[in-house]
Design a protein around this motif. Sequence first.
Motif, PDB file in Angstrom:
ATOM      1  N   SER A 184      14.448   5.464  -7.118  1.00 18.39           N
ATOM      2  CA  SER A 184      13.393   5.227  -6.756  1.00 18.39           C
ATOM      3  C   SER A 184      12.610   4.003  -7.313  1.00 18.39           C
ATOM      4  N   GLY A 185      12.949   3.316  -8.526  1.00 15.57           N
ATOM      5  CA  GLY A 185      12.144   3.001  -9.527  1.00 15.57           C
ATOM      6  C   GLY A 185      10.664   3.004  -9.734  1.00 15.57           C
ATOM      7  N   HIS A 186      10.083   4.192  -9.860  1.00 15.80           N
ATOM      8  CA  HIS A 186       9.111   5.444 -10.534  1.00 15.80           C
ATOM      9  C   HIS A 186       9.603   5.734 -12.012  1.00 15.80           C
ATOM     10  N   SER A 187       8.423   5.806 -12.509  1.00 13.17           N
ATOM     11  CA  SER A 187       8.488   6.738 -14.045  1.00 13.17           C
ATOM     12  C   SER A 187       8.348   7.845 -14.438  1.00 13.17           C
ATOM     13  N   THR A 188       8.637   8.067 -13.049  1.00 10.94           N
ATOM     14  CA  THR A 188       9.201  10.247 -12.820  1.00 10.94           C
ATOM     15  C   THR A 188      10.051  10.396 -14.223  1.00 10.94           C
ATOM     16  N   MET A 189      11.233   9.889 -13.774  1.00  7.82           N
ATOM     17  CA  MET A 189      12.265  10.574 -14.822  1.00  7.82           C
ATOM     18  C   MET A 189      11.657  10.411 -16.620  1.00  7.82           C
ATOM     19  N   LEU A 190      10.765   8.794 -16.777  1.00  7.20           N
ATOM     20  CA  LEU A 190      10.484   9.127 -17.681  1.00  7.20           C
ATOM     21  C   LEU A 190       9.716  10.123 -18.158  1.00  7.20           C
ATOM     22  N   GLN A 191       8.497  10.468 -16.878  1.00  8.04           N
ATOM     23  CA  GLN A 191       7.522  11.782 -17.819  1.00  8.04           C
ATOM     24  C   GLN A 191       8.206  12.730 -17.501  1.00  8.04           C
ATOM     25  N   ILE A 192       9.531  13.087 -16.539  1.00  2.05           N
ATOM     26  CA  ILE A 192       9.997  14.531 -17.062  1.00  2.05           C
ATOM     27  C   ILE A 192      10.736  14.250 -18.470  1.00  2.05           C
ATOM     28  N   VAL A 193      11.171  13.148 -18.629  1.00  2.00           N
ATOM     29  CA  VAL A 193      11.809  13.682 -19.976  1.00  2.00           C
ATOM     30  C   VAL A 193      10.839  14.083 -21.295  1.00  2.00           C
ATOM     31  N   LEU A 246       3.538  13.270 -27.631  1.00  2.00           N
ATOM     32  CA  LEU A 246       4.643  12.351 -26.840  1.00  2.00           C
ATOM     33  C   LEU A 246       3.459  13.009 -25.704  1.00  2.00           C
ATOM     34  N   VAL A 247       2.461  14.226 -25.196  1.00  2.00           N
ATOM     35  CA  VAL A 247       1.499  14.263 -24.504  1.00  2.00           C
ATOM     36  C   VAL A 247       0.376  12.882 -24.609  1.00  2.00           C
ATOM     37  N   GLY A 248       1.036  12.138 -25.001  1.00  2.00           N
ATOM     38  CA  GLY A 248       0.398  10.832 -25.122  1.00  2.00           C
ATOM     39  C   GLY A 248       0.762   9.594 -24.764  1.00  2.00           C
ATOM     40  N   LEU A 249       2.000   9.768 -25.172  1.00  2.00           N
ATOM     41  CA  LEU A 249       2.718   8.853 -24.655  1.00  2.00           C
ATOM     42  C   LEU A 249       3.315   9.360 -22.794  1.00  2.00           C
ATOM     43  N   GLY A 250       3.400  10.424 -22.542  1.00  2.00           N
ATOM     44  CA  GLY A 250       2.989  11.262 -21.097  1.00  2.00           C
ATOM     45  C   GLY A 250       1.705  10.395 -20.114  1.00  2.00           C
ATOM     46  N   GLY A 251       0.344  10.240 -20.917  1.00  2.00           N
ATOM     47  CA  GLY A 251      -0.621   9.638 -20.467  1.00  2.00           C
ATOM     48  C   GLY A 251      -0.213   8.095 -20.348  1.00  2.00           C
ATOM     49  N   LEU A 252       0.147   7.807 -21.408  1.00  2.00           N
ATOM     50  CA  LEU A 252       0.059   6.320 -21.053  1.00  2.00           C
ATOM     51  C   LEU A 252       0.891   5.422 -20.268  1.00  2.00           C
ATOM     52  N   THR A 253       2.014   6.855 -20.542  1.00  2.00           N
ATOM     53  CA  THR A 253       2.753   6.118 -18.591  1.00  2.00           C
ATOM     54  C   THR A 253       2.439   7.226 -17.609  1.00  2.00           C
ATOM     55  N   CYS A 254       1.973   8.319 -17.276  1.00  2.00           N
ATOM     56  CA  CYS A 254       1.231   8.095 -15.895  1.00  2.00           C
ATOM     57  C   CYS A 254      -0.463   9.188 -16.524  1.00  2.00           C
ATOM     58  N   TYR A 255      -1.315   8.521 -15.384  1.00  2.00           N
ATOM     59  CA  TYR A 255      -2.771   8.713 -16.674  1.00  2.00           C
ATOM     60  C   TYR A 255      -3.280  10.072 -16.532  1.00  2.00           C
ATOM     61  N   PRO A 256      -2.518  11.176 -15.634  1.00  2.00           N
ATOM     62  CA  PRO A 256      -2.629  12.296 -14.694  1.00  2.00           C
ATOM     63  C   PRO A 256      -2.276  12.688 -15.910  1.00  2.00           C
ATOM     64  N   PHE A 257      -0.349  12.688 -16.965  1.00  2.00           N
ATOM     65  CA  PHE A 257      -0.187  13.564 -17.629  1.00  2.00           C
ATOM     66  C   PHE A 257      -0.930  13.912 -18.598  1.00  2.00           C
ATOM     67  N   ALA A 258      -1.871  13.499 -18.878  1.00  2.00           N
ATOM     68  CA  ALA A 258      -2.720  13.319 -20.661  1.00  2.00           C
ATOM     69  C   ALA A 258      -3.264  14.719 -20.482  1.00  2.00           C
TER      70      ALA A 258
END
Length: 524
Positions: A184-193, A246-258
Amino acid sequence: MAKIQEWIYQLEEASGPRYMRLALFFLTLIALTLAYNFREFQNFSSPGAMDAAQVGRNLANGEGFTTDFVRPFSMHLIKQHRSDGRSLIEENHPDLANPPMYPLVLAGLMSTVPFDFELETSEEFTSTWRYKPDFAIAWFNQALLFLACGLVFFLGKRLFDDGVAWTAALLFLGSDLLWRFSVSGHSTMLQIVLFLAIVCCLVTLDRAAQANKAVSDPGSQPSPGQNVPQRSGPWFVAMSVIVGFLVGLGGLTCYPFAWLIIPVGGLIAAAMPGSKRWLGVVSLLVCLLVMAPWLARNFGISGTPFGTATFSILKDTTPFPGATLERSLAPDLSQVSIQDIGGKFVRNFSELIRNDIPALGGSLIAGFFFVSLLIPFQNPVLRRLRLFAIGTIVLLAVVQALIRSHRSDLAPVVSSENLLVLALPFLFLFGTALFFILLDQIEFSYTGFRGLLIGLFVIVMCSPLILRFLPPKSHELVYPPYNPYTIQRVSQYMDKDELIMSDMPWAVAWYGNRQGVWLTLNPG
Protein backbone atom coordinates in the motif's frame (compact mmCIF):
# COMPACT_ATOMS: atom_id res chain seq x y z
CA MET A 1 37.88 -38.62 0.76
CA ALA A 2 37.31 -38.40 4.49
CA LYS A 3 36.23 -34.77 4.17
CA ILE A 4 33.68 -35.70 1.53
CA GLN A 5 32.27 -38.45 3.75
CA GLU A 6 32.11 -36.03 6.67
CA TRP A 7 30.29 -33.50 4.51
CA ILE A 8 27.78 -36.16 3.41
CA TYR A 9 27.24 -37.16 7.05
CA GLN A 10 26.62 -33.56 8.05
CA LEU A 11 24.15 -33.18 5.21
CA GLU A 12 22.19 -36.35 5.96
CA GLU A 13 22.41 -36.82 9.72
CA ALA A 14 23.70 -33.79 11.60
CA SER A 15 22.78 -30.20 10.78
CA GLY A 16 21.97 -30.87 7.12
CA PRO A 17 18.21 -31.44 7.51
CA ARG A 18 17.87 -28.22 9.49
CA TYR A 19 19.65 -26.15 6.84
CA MET A 20 17.65 -27.82 4.10
CA ARG A 21 14.40 -26.95 5.89
CA LEU A 22 15.55 -23.35 6.26
CA ALA A 23 16.55 -23.23 2.59
CA LEU A 24 13.14 -24.62 1.61
CA PHE A 25 11.43 -22.05 3.83
CA PHE A 26 13.28 -19.11 2.24
CA LEU A 27 12.71 -20.43 -1.29
CA THR A 28 9.01 -20.74 -0.49
CA LEU A 29 9.03 -17.20 0.90
CA ILE A 30 10.64 -15.81 -2.26
CA ALA A 31 8.18 -17.73 -4.46
CA LEU A 32 5.23 -16.42 -2.41
CA THR A 33 6.48 -12.83 -2.70
CA LEU A 34 6.98 -13.07 -6.46
CA ALA A 35 3.59 -14.70 -6.96
CA TYR A 36 1.79 -12.13 -4.81
CA ASN A 37 3.46 -9.18 -6.50
CA PHE A 38 2.72 -10.61 -9.94
CA ARG A 39 -0.96 -11.09 -9.18
CA GLU A 40 -1.89 -8.47 -6.59
CA PHE A 41 0.49 -5.51 -6.84
CA GLN A 42 -1.18 -2.21 -7.66
CA ASN A 43 0.21 1.28 -7.83
CA PHE A 44 -0.48 3.56 -4.88
CA SER A 45 -4.12 4.43 -4.33
CA SER A 46 -3.81 6.17 -0.96
CA PRO A 47 -3.15 9.91 -0.67
CA GLY A 48 -1.13 9.23 2.50
CA ALA A 49 1.23 6.82 0.72
CA MET A 50 1.89 9.25 -2.15
CA ASP A 51 2.30 12.12 0.31
CA ALA A 52 4.97 10.35 2.37
CA ALA A 53 6.78 9.13 -0.74
CA GLN A 54 7.08 12.58 -2.31
CA VAL A 55 8.38 14.05 0.96
CA GLY A 56 10.97 11.26 1.01
CA ARG A 57 12.02 12.17 -2.54
CA ASN A 58 12.41 15.83 -1.56
CA LEU A 59 14.62 14.74 1.32
CA ALA A 60 16.70 12.55 -0.99
CA ASN A 61 17.10 15.54 -3.33
CA GLY A 62 18.42 17.71 -0.51
CA GLU A 63 15.30 19.90 -0.22
CA GLY A 64 14.66 19.08 3.44
CA PHE A 65 11.27 18.31 4.96
CA THR A 66 9.31 20.13 2.29
CA THR A 67 6.22 18.99 0.47
CA ASP A 68 4.78 19.37 -3.03
CA PHE A 69 1.33 18.50 -1.67
CA VAL A 70 0.19 21.87 -0.31
CA ARG A 71 -2.87 21.94 1.93
CA PRO A 72 -4.68 25.27 2.23
CA PHE A 73 -5.05 24.63 5.98
CA SER A 74 -1.28 24.25 6.27
CA MET A 75 -0.89 27.63 4.55
CA HIS A 76 -3.36 29.06 7.06
CA LEU A 77 -1.35 27.79 10.04
CA ILE A 78 1.93 29.17 8.71
CA LYS A 79 0.38 32.51 7.80
CA GLN A 80 -1.13 32.88 11.27
CA HIS A 81 2.19 32.14 12.96
CA ARG A 82 4.45 34.08 10.59
CA SER A 83 5.03 37.80 10.98
CA ASP A 84 7.69 38.48 8.30
CA GLY A 85 5.19 38.90 5.47
CA ARG A 86 6.98 36.50 3.11
CA SER A 87 4.91 34.85 0.40
CA LEU A 88 3.92 31.23 0.98
CA ILE A 89 3.81 30.51 -2.75
CA GLU A 90 7.30 31.59 -3.80
CA GLU A 91 9.15 29.14 -1.54
CA ASN A 92 9.27 25.41 -0.83
CA HIS A 93 6.36 24.58 1.42
CA PRO A 94 7.39 22.98 4.75
CA ASP A 95 5.73 19.65 5.42
CA LEU A 96 3.36 19.90 8.39
CA ALA A 97 1.31 16.75 7.79
CA ASN A 98 3.76 13.83 8.00
CA PRO A 99 5.88 12.61 10.90
CA PRO A 100 9.52 12.50 9.76
CA MET A 101 10.58 8.88 10.31
CA TYR A 102 8.99 7.11 7.34
CA PRO A 103 9.88 9.79 4.75
CA LEU A 104 13.43 9.75 6.15
CA VAL A 105 13.62 5.96 5.71
CA LEU A 106 12.27 6.27 2.15
CA ALA A 107 14.83 8.99 1.44
CA GLY A 108 17.59 6.62 2.55
CA LEU A 109 16.14 3.94 0.28
CA MET A 110 15.97 6.33 -2.68
CA SER A 111 19.55 7.45 -2.07
CA THR A 112 20.76 3.83 -1.94
CA VAL A 113 18.69 2.10 -4.60
CA PRO A 114 18.34 3.67 -8.07
CA PHE A 115 14.83 5.09 -8.53
CA ASP A 116 13.62 5.88 -12.04
CA PHE A 117 10.85 8.45 -11.61
CA GLU A 118 10.47 9.53 -15.24
CA LEU A 119 8.32 7.64 -17.76
CA GLU A 120 9.58 8.37 -21.26
CA THR A 121 6.75 6.82 -23.30
CA SER A 122 3.29 5.47 -22.75
CA GLU A 123 4.42 2.04 -23.94
CA GLU A 124 7.05 1.96 -21.18
CA PHE A 125 4.26 2.10 -18.59
CA THR A 126 1.51 0.08 -20.31
CA SER A 127 3.89 -2.83 -20.99
CA THR A 128 3.77 -3.70 -17.26
CA TRP A 129 1.31 -1.16 -15.77
CA ARG A 130 3.79 -0.81 -12.92
CA TYR A 131 5.35 2.42 -11.71
CA LYS A 132 8.82 1.28 -10.65
CA PRO A 133 9.18 3.57 -7.58
CA ASP A 134 5.89 2.23 -6.19
CA PHE A 135 7.16 -1.30 -6.78
CA ALA A 136 10.49 -0.62 -5.05
CA ILE A 137 8.76 0.82 -1.96
CA ALA A 138 6.48 -2.24 -1.87
CA TRP A 139 9.51 -4.56 -1.91
CA PHE A 140 11.03 -2.58 0.95
CA ASN A 141 7.86 -2.86 3.03
CA GLN A 142 7.71 -6.58 2.31
CA ALA A 143 11.24 -6.89 3.69
CA LEU A 144 9.90 -5.23 6.85
CA LEU A 145 7.06 -7.79 6.84
CA PHE A 146 9.63 -10.61 6.88
CA LEU A 147 11.56 -8.91 9.68
CA ALA A 148 8.35 -8.60 11.70
CA CYS A 149 7.67 -12.30 11.09
CA GLY A 150 11.08 -13.11 12.61
CA LEU A 151 10.22 -11.03 15.68
CA VAL A 152 6.90 -12.87 16.06
CA PHE A 153 8.82 -16.17 15.97
CA PHE A 154 11.23 -14.84 18.61
CA LEU A 155 8.34 -13.86 20.90
CA GLY A 156 6.55 -17.16 20.37
CA LYS A 157 9.66 -19.10 21.33
CA ARG A 158 10.32 -16.91 24.38
CA LEU A 159 6.76 -17.00 25.65
CA PHE A 160 5.57 -20.48 24.62
CA ASP A 161 7.46 -23.14 22.63
CA ASP A 162 8.75 -23.96 19.15
CA GLY A 163 5.39 -25.24 17.93
CA VAL A 164 3.55 -22.04 18.85
CA ALA A 165 6.44 -19.94 17.53
CA TRP A 166 6.49 -21.58 14.08
CA THR A 167 2.71 -21.65 13.73
CA ALA A 168 2.24 -18.03 14.84
CA ALA A 169 4.99 -16.92 12.45
CA LEU A 170 3.32 -18.79 9.57
CA LEU A 171 -0.06 -17.22 10.39
CA PHE A 172 1.55 -13.79 10.53
CA LEU A 173 3.24 -14.39 7.19
CA GLY A 174 0.00 -15.77 5.76
CA SER A 175 -2.11 -12.76 6.75
CA ASP A 176 -3.81 -11.28 3.69
CA LEU A 177 -4.30 -7.98 5.53
CA LEU A 178 -0.57 -7.56 6.20
CA TRP A 179 0.33 -8.33 2.59
CA ARG A 180 -2.16 -5.69 1.46
CA PHE A 181 -0.51 -3.19 3.78
CA SER A 182 2.93 -4.17 2.48
CA VAL A 183 2.09 -3.02 -1.06
CA SER A 184 0.00 0.00 0.00
CA GLY A 185 2.95 2.36 0.55
CA HIS A 186 1.90 3.17 4.13
CA SER A 187 4.28 3.25 7.08
CA THR A 188 2.32 0.46 8.78
CA MET A 189 4.97 -2.25 8.37
CA LEU A 190 7.61 0.02 9.91
CA GLN A 191 5.26 0.70 12.83
CA ILE A 192 4.67 -3.03 13.35
CA VAL A 193 8.43 -3.72 13.38
CA LEU A 194 8.96 -0.98 15.98
CA PHE A 195 6.01 -2.24 18.05
CA LEU A 196 7.31 -5.82 18.01
CA ALA A 197 10.77 -4.60 18.99
CA ILE A 198 9.18 -2.81 21.97
CA VAL A 199 7.29 -5.95 23.00
CA CYS A 200 10.49 -8.04 22.71
CA CYS A 201 12.28 -5.58 25.01
CA LEU A 202 9.37 -5.59 27.48
CA VAL A 203 9.28 -9.39 27.60
CA THR A 204 13.06 -9.53 28.11
CA LEU A 205 12.83 -6.94 30.89
CA ASP A 206 9.91 -8.71 32.58
CA ARG A 207 11.62 -12.12 32.47
CA ALA A 208 14.80 -10.63 33.96
CA ALA A 209 12.79 -8.95 36.73
CA GLN A 210 11.14 -12.30 37.55
CA ALA A 211 14.53 -14.03 37.61
CA ASN A 212 15.90 -11.44 40.03
CA LYS A 213 12.82 -11.76 42.21
CA ALA A 214 13.18 -15.57 42.32
CA VAL A 215 16.74 -15.22 43.64
CA SER A 216 15.97 -12.53 46.21
CA ASP A 217 12.75 -14.19 47.41
CA PRO A 218 13.22 -17.92 48.15
CA GLY A 219 9.47 -18.37 48.45
CA SER A 220 8.83 -17.37 44.83
CA GLN A 221 9.28 -19.59 41.82
CA PRO A 222 10.71 -18.54 38.45
CA SER A 223 8.44 -18.70 35.45
CA PRO A 224 8.31 -22.13 33.79
CA GLY A 225 11.08 -22.82 31.30
CA GLN A 226 12.89 -19.56 31.95
CA ASN A 227 16.60 -19.85 32.71
CA VAL A 228 17.33 -16.15 32.76
CA PRO A 229 20.52 -14.71 34.30
CA GLN A 230 20.35 -12.07 36.98
CA ARG A 231 20.56 -8.48 35.80
CA SER A 232 21.91 -5.40 37.52
CA GLY A 233 20.14 -2.09 38.09
CA PRO A 234 21.92 -0.27 35.22
CA TRP A 235 20.76 -3.02 32.83
CA PHE A 236 17.12 -2.36 33.73
CA VAL A 237 17.67 1.39 33.29
CA ALA A 238 19.23 0.77 29.86
CA MET A 239 16.30 -1.42 28.78
CA SER A 240 13.82 1.24 29.92
CA VAL A 241 15.75 3.84 27.90
CA ILE A 242 15.70 1.58 24.82
CA VAL A 243 11.96 1.02 25.17
CA GLY A 244 11.30 4.77 25.50
CA PHE A 245 13.55 5.42 22.49
CA LEU A 246 11.63 2.90 20.36
CA VAL A 247 8.27 4.36 21.39
CA GLY A 248 9.62 7.81 20.46
CA LEU A 249 10.67 6.51 17.03
CA GLY A 250 7.19 5.03 16.64
CA GLY A 251 5.67 8.40 17.53
CA LEU A 252 7.84 10.01 14.84
CA THR A 253 6.53 7.40 12.38
CA CYS A 254 2.86 7.83 13.30
CA TYR A 255 1.90 10.42 15.90
CA PRO A 256 -0.83 8.32 17.62
CA PHE A 257 1.78 5.58 18.16
CA ALA A 258 3.23 7.70 20.99
CA TRP A 259 0.11 7.01 23.09
CA LEU A 260 1.44 3.48 23.57
CA ILE A 261 3.84 4.88 26.16
CA ILE A 262 0.90 4.63 28.60
CA PRO A 263 0.51 0.80 28.55
CA VAL A 264 4.29 0.44 28.08
CA GLY A 265 4.99 2.44 31.23
CA GLY A 266 2.27 0.52 33.05
CA LEU A 267 3.81 -2.84 32.12
CA ILE A 268 7.28 -1.74 33.24
CA ALA A 269 5.89 -0.50 36.56
CA ALA A 270 3.95 -3.75 37.07
CA ALA A 271 6.93 -5.97 36.22
CA MET A 272 9.48 -4.19 38.39
CA PRO A 273 9.61 -4.33 42.21
CA GLY A 274 8.36 -1.29 44.11
CA SER A 275 11.72 0.46 44.35
CA LYS A 276 12.19 0.37 40.56
CA ARG A 277 8.72 1.22 39.28
CA TRP A 278 10.00 4.68 38.42
CA LEU A 279 11.62 3.09 35.35
CA GLY A 280 8.28 3.50 33.59
CA VAL A 281 8.74 7.26 34.00
CA VAL A 282 12.23 6.93 32.49
CA SER A 283 10.71 5.45 29.33
CA LEU A 284 8.18 8.29 29.18
CA LEU A 285 10.89 10.96 29.51
CA VAL A 286 13.08 9.33 26.85
CA CYS A 287 10.09 9.10 24.49
CA LEU A 288 9.38 12.82 24.96
CA LEU A 289 13.06 13.64 24.50
CA VAL A 290 13.21 11.77 21.20
CA MET A 291 10.14 13.54 19.83
CA ALA A 292 10.92 17.00 21.25
CA PRO A 293 13.17 18.33 18.41
CA TRP A 294 10.57 17.55 15.75
CA LEU A 295 7.72 19.00 17.81
CA ALA A 296 9.81 22.14 18.37
CA ARG A 297 10.41 22.38 14.62
CA ASN A 298 6.66 22.18 13.91
CA PHE A 299 5.90 24.74 16.61
CA GLY A 300 8.49 27.14 15.20
CA ILE A 301 6.86 26.95 11.75
CA SER A 302 3.16 26.79 12.55
CA GLY A 303 2.68 27.38 16.27
CA THR A 304 1.42 23.80 16.68
CA PRO A 305 3.39 20.76 17.88
CA PHE A 306 2.01 18.28 15.33
CA GLY A 307 1.27 20.57 12.39
CA THR A 308 -2.03 19.83 10.68
CA ALA A 309 -2.26 16.54 12.62
CA THR A 310 -2.81 18.60 15.79
CA PHE A 311 -6.37 19.15 14.59
CA SER A 312 -7.13 15.53 13.56
CA ILE A 313 -9.76 15.34 16.28
CA LEU A 314 -11.69 18.13 14.51
CA LYS A 315 -11.72 16.43 11.10
CA ASP A 316 -14.96 14.80 9.95
CA THR A 317 -17.01 16.50 12.65
CA THR A 318 -20.31 18.20 11.81
CA PRO A 319 -18.75 21.66 11.11
CA PHE A 320 -15.91 20.12 9.04
CA PRO A 321 -17.19 17.04 7.19
CA GLY A 322 -14.91 15.11 4.86
CA ALA A 323 -11.82 17.05 3.78
CA THR A 324 -13.37 20.45 4.55
CA LEU A 325 -10.83 21.42 7.22
CA GLU A 326 -7.72 20.64 5.15
CA ARG A 327 -9.12 22.55 2.15
CA SER A 328 -9.99 25.65 4.19
CA LEU A 329 -7.86 28.79 3.91
CA ALA A 330 -9.49 30.48 6.91
CA PRO A 331 -11.42 27.94 9.00
CA ASP A 332 -13.31 29.00 12.08
CA LEU A 333 -12.22 26.32 14.54
CA SER A 334 -14.48 27.71 17.23
CA GLN A 335 -17.43 26.15 15.37
CA VAL A 336 -16.45 22.73 16.73
CA SER A 337 -17.99 21.99 20.12
CA ILE A 338 -17.39 19.24 22.65
CA GLN A 339 -20.68 17.72 21.52
CA ASP A 340 -19.38 17.51 17.93
CA ILE A 341 -16.22 15.70 19.05
CA GLY A 342 -18.25 13.43 21.33
CA GLY A 343 -20.63 12.60 18.50
CA LYS A 344 -17.71 11.75 16.22
CA PHE A 345 -16.18 9.49 18.87
CA VAL A 346 -19.42 7.62 19.62
CA ARG A 347 -20.14 7.12 15.91
CA ASN A 348 -16.66 5.82 15.09
CA PHE A 349 -16.21 3.76 18.25
CA SER A 350 -19.55 2.05 17.69
CA GLU A 351 -18.38 1.13 14.19
CA LEU A 352 -15.17 -0.30 15.62
CA ILE A 353 -17.04 -2.43 18.15
CA ARG A 354 -19.53 -3.73 15.57
CA ASN A 355 -17.22 -4.43 12.65
CA ASP A 356 -13.50 -3.67 12.98
CA ILE A 357 -12.56 -5.37 16.26
CA PRO A 358 -14.50 -8.65 15.63
CA ALA A 359 -12.91 -8.86 12.16
CA LEU A 360 -9.44 -7.90 13.40
CA GLY A 361 -6.82 -9.91 11.55
CA GLY A 362 -9.06 -10.70 8.59
CA SER A 363 -9.62 -14.34 9.64
CA LEU A 364 -10.98 -16.53 12.45
CA ILE A 365 -7.84 -15.96 14.52
CA ALA A 366 -9.57 -13.05 16.28
CA GLY A 367 -12.03 -15.52 17.82
CA PHE A 368 -9.20 -17.68 19.17
CA PHE A 369 -7.53 -14.60 20.63
CA PHE A 370 -10.60 -13.36 22.48
CA VAL A 371 -11.25 -16.83 23.93
CA SER A 372 -7.58 -17.04 25.02
CA LEU A 373 -8.23 -14.06 27.30
CA LEU A 374 -10.09 -16.50 29.58
CA ILE A 375 -7.15 -18.92 29.94
CA PRO A 376 -5.54 -18.74 33.43
CA PHE A 377 -1.85 -18.70 32.46
CA GLN A 378 0.53 -19.67 35.27
CA ASN A 379 3.38 -17.64 33.80
CA PRO A 380 3.24 -14.10 35.32
CA VAL A 381 5.02 -12.67 32.26
CA LEU A 382 2.22 -14.03 30.04
CA ARG A 383 -0.45 -12.66 32.35
CA ARG A 384 1.05 -9.18 32.30
CA LEU A 385 1.60 -9.29 28.54
CA ARG A 386 -2.03 -10.27 28.02
CA LEU A 387 -3.16 -7.30 30.10
CA PHE A 388 -0.80 -5.15 28.05
CA ALA A 389 -2.42 -6.51 24.87
CA ILE A 390 -5.92 -5.69 26.14
CA GLY A 391 -4.86 -2.20 27.21
CA THR A 392 -3.17 -1.62 23.85
CA ILE A 393 -6.24 -2.65 21.85
CA VAL A 394 -8.57 -0.49 23.96
CA LEU A 395 -6.23 2.51 23.73
CA LEU A 396 -5.73 2.16 19.97
CA ALA A 397 -9.49 1.82 19.45
CA VAL A 398 -10.18 5.02 21.40
CA VAL A 399 -7.48 7.00 19.56
CA GLN A 400 -8.55 5.62 16.18
CA ALA A 401 -12.16 6.64 16.82
CA LEU A 402 -11.04 10.19 17.69
CA ILE A 403 -8.70 10.80 14.73
CA ARG A 404 -10.70 9.06 12.01
CA SER A 405 -11.19 11.21 8.92
CA HIS A 406 -12.30 10.99 5.31
CA ARG A 407 -9.19 8.94 4.49
CA SER A 408 -10.74 5.94 6.20
CA ASP A 409 -13.77 6.29 3.93
CA LEU A 410 -11.50 5.98 0.88
CA ALA A 411 -9.94 2.77 2.23
CA PRO A 412 -11.75 1.54 5.38
CA VAL A 413 -9.25 -1.27 6.18
CA VAL A 414 -5.93 -0.58 4.44
CA SER A 415 -5.61 2.96 5.73
CA SER A 416 -2.94 4.94 7.55
CA GLU A 417 -5.60 5.57 10.22
CA ASN A 418 -6.03 1.85 10.95
CA LEU A 419 -4.17 1.70 14.27
CA LEU A 420 -5.65 -1.61 15.42
CA VAL A 421 -3.48 -3.47 12.92
CA LEU A 422 -0.58 -2.94 15.34
CA ALA A 423 -2.23 -5.46 17.67
CA LEU A 424 -2.19 -8.28 15.08
CA PRO A 425 0.93 -9.99 16.54
CA PHE A 426 -0.96 -10.49 19.83
CA LEU A 427 -3.81 -12.16 17.96
CA PHE A 428 -1.49 -14.63 16.25
CA LEU A 429 0.53 -15.41 19.39
CA PHE A 430 -2.27 -15.86 21.91
CA GLY A 431 -4.70 -17.32 19.37
CA THR A 432 -2.14 -19.95 18.36
CA ALA A 433 -1.35 -20.67 22.02
CA LEU A 434 -5.05 -21.39 22.67
CA PHE A 435 -5.15 -23.76 19.67
CA PHE A 436 -2.17 -25.73 21.01
CA ILE A 437 -3.68 -25.85 24.50
CA LEU A 438 -6.84 -27.38 23.01
CA LEU A 439 -4.75 -29.69 20.83
CA ASP A 440 -2.90 -31.01 23.87
CA GLN A 441 -6.20 -32.18 25.34
CA ILE A 442 -6.70 -34.64 22.47
CA GLU A 443 -5.22 -38.12 22.56
CA PHE A 444 -4.25 -39.18 19.04
CA SER A 445 -4.08 -42.85 18.05
CA TYR A 446 -1.65 -41.84 15.32
CA THR A 447 0.88 -39.06 15.91
CA GLY A 448 0.58 -37.85 12.31
CA PHE A 449 -2.95 -36.63 13.03
CA ARG A 450 -1.54 -33.87 15.24
CA GLY A 451 0.57 -32.46 12.43
CA LEU A 452 -2.39 -32.79 10.06
CA LEU A 453 -4.60 -30.72 12.37
CA ILE A 454 -1.92 -28.05 12.73
CA GLY A 455 -1.58 -27.86 8.96
CA LEU A 456 -5.36 -27.62 8.56
CA PHE A 457 -5.46 -24.84 11.18
CA VAL A 458 -2.82 -22.86 9.27
CA ILE A 459 -4.63 -23.34 5.94
CA VAL A 460 -7.98 -22.20 7.35
CA MET A 461 -6.47 -19.13 9.02
CA CYS A 462 -4.53 -18.21 5.87
CA SER A 463 -7.45 -18.91 3.51
CA PRO A 464 -8.04 -15.20 2.67
CA LEU A 465 -4.48 -14.99 1.29
CA ILE A 466 -4.76 -18.36 -0.46
CA LEU A 467 -7.97 -17.27 -2.21
CA ARG A 468 -6.09 -14.23 -3.56
CA PHE A 469 -4.26 -16.54 -5.94
CA LEU A 470 -7.45 -17.76 -7.59
CA PRO A 471 -8.75 -16.06 -10.77
CA PRO A 472 -9.30 -13.33 -11.72
CA LYS A 473 -5.95 -11.57 -11.50
CA SER A 474 -6.05 -8.00 -10.14
CA HIS A 475 -5.20 -5.19 -12.52
CA GLU A 476 -2.06 -3.26 -11.61
CA LEU A 477 -3.74 0.14 -12.16
CA VAL A 478 -6.08 1.07 -9.31
CA TYR A 479 -9.40 2.81 -9.57
CA PRO A 480 -9.89 5.78 -9.19
CA PRO A 481 -7.48 5.87 -12.11
CA TYR A 482 -4.23 7.25 -10.69
CA ASN A 483 -2.47 6.72 -14.01
CA PRO A 484 1.19 7.66 -13.39
CA TYR A 485 1.96 8.29 -17.06
CA THR A 486 -1.05 10.58 -17.65
CA ILE A 487 -0.50 12.54 -14.43
CA GLN A 488 3.19 12.93 -15.23
CA ARG A 489 2.60 14.15 -18.78
CA VAL A 490 -0.03 16.70 -17.71
CA SER A 491 2.09 17.92 -14.79
CA GLN A 492 5.07 18.53 -17.08
CA TYR A 493 3.11 21.27 -18.84
CA MET A 494 4.08 23.34 -15.80
CA ASP A 495 7.58 24.30 -14.71
CA LYS A 496 9.01 23.19 -11.37
CA ASP A 497 8.58 26.67 -9.88
CA GLU A 498 4.90 26.89 -10.88
CA LEU A 499 1.83 25.72 -8.96
CA ILE A 500 -0.96 23.39 -10.03
CA MET A 501 -4.32 23.52 -8.28
CA SER A 502 -5.88 20.07 -8.32
CA ASP A 503 -8.45 17.82 -6.69
CA MET A 504 -5.71 15.18 -6.26
CA PRO A 505 -2.56 17.15 -5.43
CA TRP A 506 -0.98 14.12 -3.72
CA ALA A 507 -0.83 12.37 -7.10
CA VAL A 508 0.48 15.53 -8.80
CA ALA A 509 3.21 15.74 -6.16
CA TRP A 510 4.28 12.08 -6.35
CA TYR A 511 3.72 11.02 -9.94
CA GLY A 512 3.95 14.46 -11.55
CA ASN A 513 6.84 15.78 -9.41
CA ARG A 514 5.20 19.20 -9.35
CA GLN A 515 3.84 21.31 -6.52
CA GLY A 516 0.09 20.87 -6.27
CA VAL A 517 -2.33 22.88 -4.13
CA TRP A 518 -5.53 21.25 -3.00
CA LEU A 519 -8.65 22.95 -4.39
CA THR A 520 -9.78 25.42 -1.78
CA LEU A 521 -13.35 25.68 -0.54
CA ASN A 522 -13.41 29.39 -1.25
CA PRO A 523 -11.10 31.98 -2.85
CA GLY A 524 -10.44 33.75 0.45
